[in-house]
Design a protein around this motif. Structure first.
Motif, PDB file in Angstrom:
ATOM      1  N   THR A 247      66.378  80.620  83.066  1.00 24.33           N
ATOM      2  CA  THR A 247      66.059  80.125  84.411  1.00 24.33           C
ATOM      3  C   THR A 247      64.783  79.286  84.452  1.00 24.33           C
ATOM      4  O   THR A 247      64.619  78.478  85.365  1.00 24.33           O
ATOM      5  CB  THR A 247      65.889  81.303  85.381  1.00 24.33           C
ATOM      6  OG1 THR A 247      64.861  82.180  84.893  1.00 24.33           O
ATOM      7  CG2 THR A 247      67.185  82.088  85.505  1.00 24.33           C
ATOM      8  N   ASP A 248      63.876  79.484  83.494  1.00 26.13           N
ATOM      9  CA  ASP A 248      62.566  78.829  83.560  1.00 26.13           C
ATOM     10  C   ASP A 248      62.386  77.689  82.564  1.00 26.13           C
ATOM     11  O   ASP A 248      61.354  77.012  82.590  1.00 26.13           O
ATOM     12  CB  ASP A 248      61.448  79.852  83.298  1.00 26.13           C
ATOM     13  CG  ASP A 248      61.450  80.987  84.295  1.00 26.13           C
ATOM     14  OD1 ASP A 248      61.945  80.780  85.417  1.00 26.13           O
ATOM     15  OD2 ASP A 248      60.962  82.080  83.949  1.00 26.13           O
TER      16      ASP A 248
ATOM     17  N   THR B 178      58.297  82.684  76.541  1.00 27.65           N
ATOM     18  CA  THR B 178      58.818  83.937  76.003  1.00 27.65           C
ATOM     19  C   THR B 178      59.406  83.738  74.606  1.00 27.65           C
ATOM     20  O   THR B 178      59.882  82.643  74.265  1.00 27.65           O
ATOM     21  CB  THR B 178      59.910  84.501  76.936  1.00 27.65           C
ATOM     22  OG1 THR B 178      60.415  85.697  76.379  1.00 27.65           O
ATOM     23  CG2 THR B 178      61.055  83.514  77.102  1.00 27.65           C
TER      24      THR B 178
ATOM     25  N   TYR C  74      59.178  82.425  81.480  1.00 32.86           N
ATOM     26  CA  TYR C  74      59.393  83.853  81.273  1.00 32.86           C
ATOM     27  C   TYR C  74      60.837  84.160  80.885  1.00 32.86           C
ATOM     28  O   TYR C  74      61.117  85.184  80.264  1.00 32.86           O
ATOM     29  CB  TYR C  74      59.049  84.630  82.542  1.00 32.86           C
ATOM     30  CG  TYR C  74      57.628  84.477  83.020  1.00 32.86           C
ATOM     31  CD1 TYR C  74      56.561  84.526  82.134  1.00 32.86           C
ATOM     32  CD2 TYR C  74      57.338  84.280  84.375  1.00 32.86           C
ATOM     33  CE1 TYR C  74      55.250  84.396  82.568  1.00 32.86           C
ATOM     34  CE2 TYR C  74      56.037  84.160  84.821  1.00 32.86           C
ATOM     35  CZ  TYR C  74      55.002  84.212  83.917  1.00 32.86           C
ATOM     36  OH  TYR C  74      53.702  84.082  84.356  1.00 32.86           O
ATOM     37  N   ASP C  75      61.758  83.296  81.290  1.00 27.53           N
ATOM     38  CA  ASP C  75      63.179  83.485  81.037  1.00 27.53           C
ATOM     39  C   ASP C  75      63.748  82.117  80.702  1.00 27.53           C
ATOM     40  O   ASP C  75      63.782  81.219  81.557  1.00 27.53           O
ATOM     41  CB  ASP C  75      63.855  84.077  82.279  1.00 27.53           C
ATOM     42  CG  ASP C  75      65.327  84.381  82.068  1.00 27.53           C
ATOM     43  OD1 ASP C  75      65.976  83.652  81.299  1.00 27.53           O
ATOM     44  OD2 ASP C  75      65.835  85.341  82.676  1.00 27.53           O
TER      45      ASP C  75
ATOM     46  N   GLU D 114      61.942  85.710  73.696  1.00 27.49           N
ATOM     47  CA  GLU D 114      63.139  86.554  73.820  1.00 27.49           C
ATOM     48  C   GLU D 114      64.312  86.027  73.011  1.00 27.49           C
ATOM     49  O   GLU D 114      65.209  86.789  72.627  1.00 27.49           O
ATOM     50  CB  GLU D 114      63.536  86.701  75.281  1.00 27.49           C
ATOM     51  CG  GLU D 114      63.939  85.394  75.944  1.00 27.49           C
ATOM     52  CD  GLU D 114      64.318  85.549  77.412  1.00 27.49           C
ATOM     53  OE1 GLU D 114      64.797  84.570  77.997  1.00 27.49           O
ATOM     54  OE2 GLU D 114      64.136  86.650  77.955  1.00 27.49           O
ATOM     55  N   GLU D 115      64.351  84.732  72.738  1.00 28.32           N
ATOM     56  CA  GLU D 115      65.428  84.160  71.933  1.00 28.32           C
ATOM     57  C   GLU D 115      64.950  83.771  70.542  1.00 28.32           C
ATOM     58  O   GLU D 115      65.605  82.991  69.841  1.00 28.32           O
ATOM     59  CB  GLU D 115      66.051  82.960  72.647  1.00 28.32           C
ATOM     60  CG  GLU D 115      66.777  83.337  73.931  1.00 28.32           C
ATOM     61  CD  GLU D 115      67.552  82.188  74.540  1.00 28.32           C
ATOM     62  OE1 GLU D 115      67.778  81.183  73.831  1.00 28.32           O
ATOM     63  OE2 GLU D 115      67.929  82.290  75.723  1.00 28.32           O
TER      64      GLU D 115
END
Length: 565
Positions: free
Chosen positions: A462-463, A492, A458-459, A494-495
């Motif tokens: 951290t994940d 994710t 999810y991140d 997100e990046e």
């Protein structure tokens, strides 16, 4: 007298239509329509709460609901005939139904599309719900617009009307840009159609909250010049691709399974989703349909129908099935959560109820599952290493995984058993605890073959799951004599999609190279069905899966390359 009138009407309907279609004989949407379609004789076997008694349908309450992550809530989840017949309308139509023996309430819903079922909520599609309560008809119109509170959907229009005495015959009509509801010969409500039924597809739901009823007739018709045909589940039309992920993996490791978590609704209704899944995957995990709250909404009452439909899909496509799940804190129906455990006598009685649940479920699916999560996410939700003190813990104590494992083995000694957990993908205290739990369970007479490492990213800060850390993890479980499944991988974006693709490929290729890793599963297929609720209660769409609105993402192509494609 009303029942005799209904039978006469059905006899006339049969003469007019000249055909009663079961699922095997459903026409596809490109065939010539028939004047009147008698739907009672169609396929209802996979709809919870509905049984076909030849001339009539009998509807019993299921009281299905969707609990929230903390075990609270209970959003109603009335069944839809997902794996049976739906209708394809090219214009105006009339749906007519007659009900009898209504003991409390009788609901009939016409949907524009199946609801989307997420882990903790249901997204209500555009639909018209009619509910009979005595001499009152409740009309609720949902326009498909975003809800202010997802778990408490409110109709765009709601109205109650009195209906004639004995008025158990209802009709829904599309008439140009108007939608009409009739009771007997009388139109009791009409309103602008708007975007309702814009898909041209009509899905049917029958349910009761507190009682039961009989459907004596259920027909569909269209005026001259308007097309109306029947169709079956989209997934039945498709086959596996020679260049799909599973086919690519089989060239090097024929026994290695690449799977996805799927839901019956999109498999039945969305040809893109069905093509993506069947074309690429060799194993199926029911996303929600085998969780306790879906299988047994009331103690001693079981609704296996939708899970059975998914297994039928798997068998028809020669796919392996991973069952998900038996003991799981966050997916228990209220009756299970509320079992007493204060005294020894209460614990003994509750233990009997829990073991009866395990035995009934596993026996029902015996011989149809390759593997099964017997315990899911046992540790503290805050990424700790202590067991959640759920009802299983309160009744059986900290050794409950061994109790569940033994009960599963007794009911089906051939199913491969796994303990599934998040946050244990890389070495650390959480992984230490998972390894210890699996070994201790077997030392206490359990039959755990391996562990599921979920792989939720999810991140990326951290994940993220580095190749080196995952390689070390797989070696560690292998040395302990345990197999590993990458059980719920999603990543994710997100990046960006390039970084997302790299992470997907890294996890898959590392698993694929390791003899300890026996399968890899993505937790979803297409982002059309990737929804979550944020901390403010707002519905958000995720973009964590390998297909986006019917098209492959860079992640899929990276995974294909990782498999040599």
């Amino acid at each position: 007298m009303a029942a005799l009138t209904t039978r006469r009407r059905r006899a006339v309907t049969a003469l007019v239509s000249g055909l009663v279609l079961a699922l095997a004989g459903c026409s596809s949407s490109d065939e010539e329509p028939v004047p009147v379609i008698d739907l009672v004789g169609h396929h209802w076997q996979h709809m919870p709460g509905v049984t076909n008694h030849g001339e009539v349908l009998r509807v019993e309450p299921t009281v299905r609901s969707i609990v929230e992550q903390d075990g609270g809530g209970g959003q109603p989840n009335p069944p839809v005939n997902l794996f049976g017949t739906h209708l394809v309308a090219g214009g105006d139509f009339t749906l007519a139904a007659s009900f009898a023996d209504v003991t409390a309430d009788a609901s009939w819903t016409v949907y524009d599309s199946p609801p989307v079922i997420a882990d903790e909520f249901r997204i209500e599609p555009a639909s018209l719900r009619l509910t009979l309560r005595g001499d009152e008809l409740e009309i609720a119109l949902f326009d498909g617009a975003a809800q202010q509170v997802v778990t408490d959907p409110q109709p765009a229009h709601e109205q109650r009307v009195e209906i004639p005495e004995g008025g158990a015959s209802l009709a829904v009509r599309r008439n140009g840009r108007t939608l009409e509801v009739a009771s007997g010969p009388d139109t009791v409500w009409s309103g602008p159609l708007g975007d309702m039924f814009a898909s041209g597809k009509l899905w049917l739901g029958l349910s009761s909250e507190e009682g039961s009823f009989t459907v004596d007739s259920l027909t569909a018709s269209a005026p001259d010049g308007a097309s109306l045909t029947t169709a079956g589940p989209a997934v039945l039309q498709l086959g596996q691709s020679a260049e799909g992920l599973q086919a690519l993996a089989a060239r090097t490791r024929p026994e290695f399974l690449i799977g996805a978590a799927v839901a019956l609704g999109p498999l039945a209704s969305d040809l893109d989703y069905a093509r993506e899944f069947v074309g690429n995957f060799g194993a199926l995990t029911p996303e929600n349909a085998m969780k306790p709250q879906f299988l047994s909404p009331r103690q001693g009452v079981y609704t296996f129908e939708e899970a059975d439909a998914l297994l039928d899909v798997a068998e028809s496509k020669q796919l392996a099935v991973h069952g998900h799940t038996i003991a799981f804190s966050e997916a228990m129906p209220s009756w299970m959560q509320e079992l007493p455990s204060g005294s020894e006598a209460e614990r003994e009685e509750s233990a009997e109820a829990l073991i009866d649940y395990v035995t009934t479920v596993v026996t029902h699916f015996r011989g149809r599952l390759a593997s099964l999560d017997v315990v899911n996410e046992p540790f503290d939700v805050d990424q700790g290493t202590g067991l959640q003190q759920n009802i299983w813990y309160r009744v059986f104590g900290p050794d409950y995984p061994a109790v569940v494992s033994r009960a599963v083995h007794e009911a089906d000694p051939d199913v491969a058993q796994f303990i599934n957990e998040n946050g244990a993908d890389v070495p650390g205290p959480r992984q230490d605890a998972l390894l210890e739990l699996a070994l201790e369970t077997n030392a206490r007479g359990g039959h755990i073959e391996g562990v599921g490492l979920q792989g939720h990213v999810y991140d990326l800060g951290t994940d993220a799951i580095p190749v080196e850390a995952l390689t070390e993890t797989l070696t560690r479980f292998d040395d302990a004599g345990l197999r590993v499944r990458i059980s719920e991988n999603d990543v994710t974006d997100e990046e960006g999609t390039r970084v997302q693709a790299e992470q997907y490929a890294a996890v898959l290729s590392t698993c694929f190279r390791s003899p300890a890793c026996v399968s890899y599963t993505t937790w979803g297929v297409d982002n059309r069905y990737n929804w979550w609720v944020d901390d403010d209660g707002e519905l958000q769409q995720g973009h964590d899966f390998v297909f986006e609105d019917g098209k492959p993402t860079p992640a899929l192509e990276a995974m294909r390359r990782a498999l040599g494609g």
